[in-house]
Design a protein around this motif. Structure first.
Motif, mmCIF file in Angstrom:
data_model
loop_
_atom_site.group_PDB
_atom_site.id
_atom_site.type_symbol
_atom_site.label_atom_id
_atom_site.label_comp_id
_atom_site.label_asym_id
_atom_site.label_seq_id
_atom_site.Cartn_x
_atom_site.Cartn_y
_atom_site.Cartn_z
ATOM 1 N N ALA A 133 8.946 -2.549 -4.156
ATOM 2 C CA ALA A 133 7.719 -2.864 -4.914
ATOM 3 C C ALA A 133 7.474 -1.798 -5.976
ATOM 4 O O ALA A 133 7.187 -2.111 -7.141
ATOM 5 N N VAL A 135 1.179 -2.889 -0.657
ATOM 6 C CA VAL A 135 2.218 -3.584 0.113
ATOM 7 C C VAL A 135 1.814 -3.631 1.591
ATOM 8 O O VAL A 135 1.895 -4.682 2.245
ATOM 9 N N ILE A 187 4.732 -8.325 -5.663
ATOM 10 C CA ILE A 187 5.812 -7.758 -6.480
ATOM 11 C C ILE A 187 5.848 -8.450 -7.845
ATOM 12 O O ILE A 187 5.997 -7.788 -8.885
#
Lengths: 219, 277
Positions: A129, B19, B255
């Motif tokens: 990410a 995340v 993402i």
């Protein structure tokens, strides 16, 4: 002599295995090939043992010298032997030995090794990410194409993304499967596989003919 | 420093936090989205359905423990499917690190569910070094490559193995892989011995195997956790993969959002700097 014998062995074993392709399994050549295959699995077992010997020598040396990170080396050795020794002992002596359900090896594997490996792999999501945010830039036409394709495939491969794609007309998920996965991707993968196979065949021939000798530690 | 420069230089710890939250949220507030079935997953399901009831099949655990989240639901699905059809299952692995143990865990758990007996209904051959040699050698004699099972019991003492000599007695192979060993199952076992087979692979490896599906060497394919979720739906089993789809969905969307934001920051920040000059 130290070169000629390994090259001769490589040539002979290679020729037997290649020739066996055109012979029945119960023929003499077929039987010879099967024997070589069994030898290979036995020799391979010894290479795994060599790995254990090597890591023990390197780690033990570091522990004795108290060099940087010697504590980690001690833990490595502890891990190797705590799993290896009970797993190779006969389960007839105790149910704790061997590799069956309920053994020491099984317990260490299920409750230590597996969670640790899964955790290490899961941390990749965080790095990916972060890396995608910093490095995935549409600087060139090729990079832009890659970026758009990756984004569409990522959307398609999860239910929420697919739900979003289905809001648009034209059955985009089906188009992605047909033209990206079974189109561009398929063609590229085939090219790579054919190239790799040709490379492997050429390398095998070089080894059999004694041109490639790096496996003997020679250039 | 412009707003977009600040966006571009965001601390990575914020990204890690996002995340982490995206993984956690779906487990606290589960939301269901329809999971569509890809033609490859449907083909895999149909191929397993076509295996004659009671035949002997192989389930291959060619994956490391690190990818168990993606691969284990496939293995569990394969066991559900085969045990429902009363098939006899032989498991093995070409992965020294964990393959045999994962096969042991999954097969024993599933056997309890379906009341199956070790040695009679399923056998775990374990691991043997050298996948090319192993796959090729089993074409002649499985016992010459695996003289004992994973626990060291000679194959001659296992009733299931009485009638099994080589691939001729194996009706079907279900390969689960997170690496290139699936190539060898296709090129050695399918191409040379014509054993029908399907493959379940991690999302990273799956694109490679579309070539084998197109060539008819793999009768079907599951790609990553999404593929496993599709298979669970086809089996009417809501397992770990269907549950995991929520977290995977949100992380994928995050993402994508980060990639878009990063590019906006990069281009608008550059334009702002050029204007300032």
């Amino acid at each position: 002599m130290r070169t000629t014998i390994p090259v001769a062995i490589a040539f002979l074993t290679g020729v037997i295995v290649v020739l066996a392709t055109w012979f029945r399994d119960d023929s003499f050549i077929g039987g010879l090939k099967q024997e070589l295959i069994i030898w290979l699995t036995i020799v391979g077992g010894f290479t795994l043992l060599l790995g254990v010997v090597s890591i023990t020598r390197v780690s033990w040396g570091s522990i004795q010298r108290r060099s940087d990170g010697w504590g980690y080396k001690a833990l490595t050795l502890l891990g190797v032997f705590a799993m290896a020794i009970p797993s190779v002992l006969s389960p007839t002596w105790s149910t704790a030995f061997g590799r069956a359900d309920g053994s020491i090896y099984d317990w260490l594997f299920n409750y230590l090794q597996m969670p640790m490996m899964s955790t290490m792999f899961a941390t990749l999501a965080f790095y990916i990410a972060s890396a995608a945010y910093r490095a995935f830039r549409a600087r060139t036409v090729e990079a832009t194409l890659l970026l758009i394709t990756a984004t569409l495939v990522m959307l398609w491969r999860v239910p929420m993304g697919e739900y979003f794609l289905n809001l648009f007309p034209g059955d985009i998920p089906s188009l992605l499967n047909t033209y990206i996965m079974n189109g561009v991707n398929l063609a590229v993968q085939r090219g790579i596989m054919i190239g790799a196979a040709l490379g492997a065949a050429a390398m095998s021939l070089r080894i059999m003919l004694g041109i490639e000798r790096t496996y003997m530690g020679k250039g | 420093m412009s707003f977009w420069d600040k966006v571009e230089g965001i601390d990575r710890r914020w990204i890690y936090l996002m995340v982490g939250l995206m993984v956690l949220i779906p487990f606290i507030f589960p939301a269901k989205f329809p999971i569509s079935i890809t033609p490859e997953a449907q083909a895999l399901f149909d191929a397993v359905e076509a295996v004659p009831d009671g035949s002997t099949v192989m389930v291959v655990f060619d994956y490391y423990p690190s990818t168990a989240a993606e691969c284990e639901p496939m293995a569990v699905g394969a066991f559900h499917h085969f045990f429902r059809k009363n098939c006899k299952i032989i498991t093995l692995s070409n992965i020294p690190l964990g393959g045999p143990s994962m096969a042991e865990t999954v097969s024993r758990d599933m056997a309890v569910q379906y009341g199956k007996e070790y040695g009679l209904d399923f056998v775990n051959l374990g691991y043997k070094y050298g996948y090319v040699a192993v796959l090729s050698g089993m074409g002649v004699s499985i016992e010459s490559i695996f003289p004992t099972d994973n626990s060291g019991t000679p194959l001659s003492e296992l009733p299931l193995m009485d009638s099994i000599v080589n691939y001729e007695q194996i009706a079907f192979i279900w390969e689960i892989a997170d690496n290139a060993t699936a190539d060898y199952w296709a090129s050695i076992v399918n191409a040379q011995y014509s054993v029908p087979m399907v493959c379940g692979a991690t999302a990273v490896m799956a694109p490679k195997f579309y070539a084998f599906v197109a060539a008819g060497q793999f009768l079907g394919l599951l790609g990553g956790m999404k593929g496993a979720a599709e298979y669970e739906l086809l089996l009417n089993e809501s397992g770990a993969a269907v549950v995991g789809m929520g977290a995977q969905s949100l992380v994928h969307l995050l993402i994508i959002a980060l990639v878009i934001l990063g590019n906006l920051g990069f281009f608008l920040g550059r334009r702002y700097r050029e204007k300032k000059r």
